[in-house]
Every structure is written in structure tokens, then in C-alpha cells.
Design a protein around this motif. Structure first.
Motif, short mmCIF file in Angstrom:
data_model
loop_
_atom_site.label_atom_id
_atom_site.label_comp_id
_atom_site.label_asym_id
_atom_site.label_seq_id
_atom_site.Cartn_x
_atom_site.Cartn_y
_atom_site.Cartn_z
N THR A 1 7.13 8.36 -11.40
CA THR A 1 6.33 7.14 -11.42
C THR A 1 7.23 5.96 -11.75
OG1 THR A 1 5.82 7.47 -13.76
CG2 THR A 1 4.28 8.39 -12.17
N ALA A 2 6.66 4.77 -11.70
CA ALA A 2 7.36 3.55 -12.14
C ALA A 2 6.31 2.53 -12.51
CB ALA A 2 8.28 3.02 -11.05
N THR A 3 6.66 1.65 -13.41
CA THR A 3 5.72 0.64 -13.86
C THR A 3 6.45 -0.68 -14.09
OG1 THR A 3 3.94 0.18 -15.45
CG2 THR A 3 5.94 1.17 -16.32
N ALA A 4 5.77 -1.79 -13.82
CA ALA A 4 6.35 -3.11 -14.00
C ALA A 4 6.62 -3.37 -15.48
CB ALA A 4 5.44 -4.19 -13.44
N VAL B 1 17.22 7.66 3.51
CA VAL B 1 16.44 8.29 2.44
C VAL B 1 14.97 7.96 2.65
CG1 VAL B 1 16.00 8.40 -0.04
CG2 VAL B 1 18.36 8.23 0.80
N PRO B 2 14.16 8.92 3.12
CA PRO B 2 12.70 8.70 3.20
C PRO B 2 12.07 8.79 1.80
CG PRO B 2 13.45 10.53 4.61
CD PRO B 2 14.55 10.22 3.66
N VAL B 3 11.04 8.01 1.60
CA VAL B 3 10.29 8.05 0.34
C VAL B 3 8.80 8.04 0.66
CG1 VAL B 3 9.88 6.98 -1.90
CG2 VAL B 3 12.13 6.77 -0.82
N ALA B 4 8.07 8.99 0.09
CA ALA B 4 6.61 9.04 0.24
C ALA B 4 5.99 8.57 -1.07
CB ALA B 4 6.16 10.46 0.56
N VAL B 5 5.05 7.63 -0.98
CA VAL B 5 4.37 7.12 -2.17
C VAL B 5 2.89 7.45 -2.06
CG1 VAL B 5 3.92 5.13 -3.64
CG2 VAL B 5 6.03 5.22 -2.28
N GLY B 6 2.38 8.15 -3.05
CA GLY B 6 0.97 8.48 -3.09
C GLY B 6 0.33 7.95 -4.36
N GLY C 1 0.80 -1.21 0.00
CA GLY C 1 0.00 0.00 0.00
C GLY C 1 0.84 1.27 0.00
N PRO C 2 0.26 2.37 -0.52
CA PRO C 2 0.97 3.65 -0.51
C PRO C 2 1.24 4.12 0.92
CG PRO C 2 -0.97 3.72 -1.94
CD PRO C 2 -1.08 2.47 -1.12
N GLY C 3 2.10 5.11 1.03
CA GLY C 3 2.44 5.66 2.34
C GLY C 3 3.92 5.96 2.41
N ASP C 4 4.40 6.16 3.63
CA ASP C 4 5.80 6.53 3.85
C ASP C 4 6.67 5.29 4.00
OD1 ASP C 4 5.12 9.20 3.75
OD2 ASP C 4 4.92 9.40 5.93
N LEU C 5 7.85 5.34 3.38
CA LEU C 5 8.86 4.30 3.48
C LEU C 5 10.16 4.94 3.95
CD1 LEU C 5 8.13 2.65 0.01
CD2 LEU C 5 7.57 1.61 2.22
N VAL C 6 11.01 4.14 4.54
CA VAL C 6 12.33 4.63 4.94
C VAL C 6 13.36 3.61 4.47
CG1 VAL C 6 13.83 5.34 6.83
CG2 VAL C 6 11.37 5.76 6.99
N PHE C 7 14.39 4.11 3.75
CA PHE C 7 15.46 3.27 3.25
C PHE C 7 16.78 3.67 3.89
CE2 PHE C 7 12.55 3.10 -0.53
CZ PHE C 7 12.27 1.74 -0.47
N VAL D 1 -2.54 5.87 -10.31
CA VAL D 1 -1.11 5.87 -10.61
C VAL D 1 -0.33 6.16 -9.34
CG1 VAL D 1 0.74 6.96 -11.94
CG2 VAL D 1 -1.50 6.60 -12.99
N LEU D 2 0.65 5.30 -9.05
CA LEU D 2 1.53 5.51 -7.90
C LEU D 2 2.68 6.43 -8.28
CD1 LEU D 2 1.69 1.86 -6.54
CD2 LEU D 2 0.53 3.79 -5.45
N ARG D 3 2.98 7.36 -7.39
CA ARG D 3 4.07 8.30 -7.62
C ARG D 3 4.89 8.39 -6.34
NH1 ARG D 3 5.23 12.19 -11.29
NH2 ARG D 3 6.46 14.00 -10.62
N ALA D 4 6.19 8.23 -6.48
CA ALA D 4 7.09 8.22 -5.32
C ALA D 4 7.94 9.47 -5.30
CB ALA D 4 7.97 6.98 -5.36
#
Length: 306
Positions: free
Chosen positions: A297-300, A120-125, A107-113, A130-133
């Protein structure tokens, strides 16, 4: 470990390797990246072998986070990046690809790498399906390039000093990895890229550079916020990287350092068009925050595109 080119977005049966095109919603655009969502148990040689056989400019390998990283349970990871030839400290497009791949599963939301370059924090909405990071870079730095090193870079490229835009001076910028930024005076100069692979690679290894970030600035209706960019990547065994998030983050620091735009501002970077893999990167520069915020964005990538 057997590695094949078969499978539904998986290149190995154990571990699973996903394939995504970053900074594009078209599998034929942007920059392909490998994503290994569970790399536990793989040593450096195994990771490098997977990256080399996959053949993309970078593959990301995810493992459990270090203790104390923070972030919501199940949404924090250690991430490492391998090109076909070597490990790199930070890779923006593989980070975006990993974030979107994870968001499709948890699911979308906040990630931390936890990257080799720092956290490096990453927010995905999600918008319109369409998912955008958006990744937030580590603390950036910008310094001048030594004149002999600049001359060697230009010689390897086959460029002259007259080919450079005098309003955008050469600099070495860092936002997780180091990049030499050179601005072409014309779009035609940027488009005509035919460089000495070995000579440029030797210089970049000596200087600790990940890519050369070659840019051309649109003027007129764009208000100077639109750029066309290319990234030679010979130290990774790749002639050119089609869309380069780490360089985009470093370029954001460069633009801020030189005062080329007033903050807050959003830069639009077009990359990959000269390779037939168009991608779109945006770099947000926020007032009072020296870090770059790079979005895409990114796509498979489906089986039949392999």
C-alpha cells in the motif's frame, strides 16, 4: 527553480512534487518517496536537485512513455528515480508510491512504467477503500558473491562469518537493481546495525550494488515464509532505506534460486521496525514465472508531517 517544504503534499510549485509513504497505510510508517507526476522539461540536474532537497531515499519522475510501450491510453509512463546523490536503475517503493498516487487521480487498474531497468507493469486494486499496488519485476538473476568482496562487506558491517545463517548463503541478486543479500543468524544481529558508511559505500560502488539486503528468517509457525529485513543504502546518501521494493524483488529471485520455498508462494517481509517506520512488503512467487511480484500500500504524507 525554488524548492520549499511547504504546500499540501507539494514540495515545489512548478513542478508539483507529491509525498507518499510506501508499504504502509500510515504516513509515519513505510518508506517516504517523492513523486513528480509531470517531470517534462526537467533535466538530470534539476531532478537530482529536487531529490536532494526533498531528502527521501528516492524520488520518482514521470514523463510521457516511449513510443510503442503499450498499455491503455493515459496509463503508461516513463519513470526515472533519483536518490539525494545519484540516479538509480529501479526503485520499488517509489514505483508503488507513484502507482497509488496515479490511481487516486485516474482510478485503479493496470499501469505500465518504462524504467531504466526495463518495462515494469503495475496493477492497482482497491479493497475496503484501500489501494494496493503490485509491481512485476524485470527478469531476475542471481550469482555468487566473491569471497574477498564478502569479507570486505562483513568488515564494513562489523559482522563475522559466524554471524551469518549457514542455510541462507550470500548472493548478489538482481531484479532491476543489484543487491548483496546477507542473512543474519539471529534477530539480535540484524537489529544491531552500526556500519562504516564510507567503507561500505566504496565497496558497493565498485560492485555496482544499490543496497545490502540484510535478512533474518523466522522459523516455526511462519513455515519459513516470513523475513525481517534491513537495507543500508550509503551509495544513495542514506544510512538505511526503511522499505525497499527493489531489494524485495531481488530477494524473491534469491529465494526461488536457492529453493528455499516451493512455488507458488508468498513471502512476507517486515522492514523499518528498527527505524521506527514499520512497513510490510509481500513478494509473490508464481509457478512458471521467474519474475517477482511485489505488493504494498501507500498513503499521502500530510503537510504537518513534514
Amino acid at each position: 527553480m525554488a524548492v520549499t517544504r511547504a504546500g499540501s503534499s507539494a514540495v515545489t510549485s512548478d513542478p508539483q512534487v507529491l509525498r507518499y509513504a510506501a508499504f504502509s497505510d500510515d504516513p509515519a510508517g513505510g518508506n517516504p518517496a517523492g513523486v513528480v507526476p509531470d517531470a517534462a522539461g526537467l533535466d538530470d540536474a534539476a531532478m537530482l536537485g529536487i531529490a536532494a532537497r526533498l531528502g527521501y531515499s528516492e524520488t520518482a519522475f514521470l514523463t510521457p512513455p516511449p513510443e510503442g510501450l503499450g498499455g491503455a491510453p493515459g496509463r503508461s509512463f516513463t519513470i526515472r528515480y533519483f536518490s539525494p546523490l545519484t540516479e538509480v536503475s529501479f526503485c520499488g517503493h517509489a514505483t508503488i508510491a507513484s502507482a497509488v498516487a496515479l490511481a487516486e487521480r485516474i482510478g485503479p487498474g493496470d499501469l505500465v512504467f518504462a524504467t531504466p531497468a526495463g518495462v515494469v507493469p503495475v496493477a492497482v486494486g482497491a479493497a475496503d477503500g484501500v489501494l494496493r499496488a503490485t509491481l512485476t519485476s524485470v527478469e531476475p538473476a542471481v550469482r555468487e558473491a566473491a569471497s574477498p568482496d564478502l569479507d570486505e562487506a562483513l568488515a564494513a558491517l562489523g559482522w563475522a562469518r559466524a554471524d551469518l545463517d549457514p542455510e541462507l548463503p550470500p548472493r548478489i541478486a538482481f531484479a532491476g537493481a543489484h543487491h548483496l543479500i546477507l542473512a543474519a543468524a539471529t534477530r539480535e544481529r540484524l537489529a544491531d546495525l552500526d556500519y562504516d558508511f564510507d567503507r561500505l559505500s566504496a565497496l558497493m560502488r565498485r560492485l555496482g550494488l544499490t543496497t545490502l539486503h540484510l535478512v533474518w528468517r523466522e522459523r516455526g509457525n511462519s513455515d519459513g515464509h516470513v523475513f525481517h529485513v534491513r537495507d543500508p543504502f550509503p551509495v544513495g546518501g542514506v544510512v538505511e532505506d526503511p522499505a525497499t521494493g527493489a531489494a524485495a524483488a531481488a530477494f524473491g529471485a534469491y529465494v526461488r534460486e536457492l529453493g528455499l520455498v516451493a512455488t507458488p508462494a508468498t513471502l512476507t517481509l517486515h522492514q523499518g521496525h528498527d527505524l521506527g517506520r514499520p512497513g510490510l512488503l509481500t513478494v509473490e512467487l508464481r509457478a512458471g514465472d521467474p519474475r517477482s511480484h511485489v505488493s504494498g500500500t501507500a498513503t499521502a504524507i500530510p503537510d504537518d508531517a513534514v
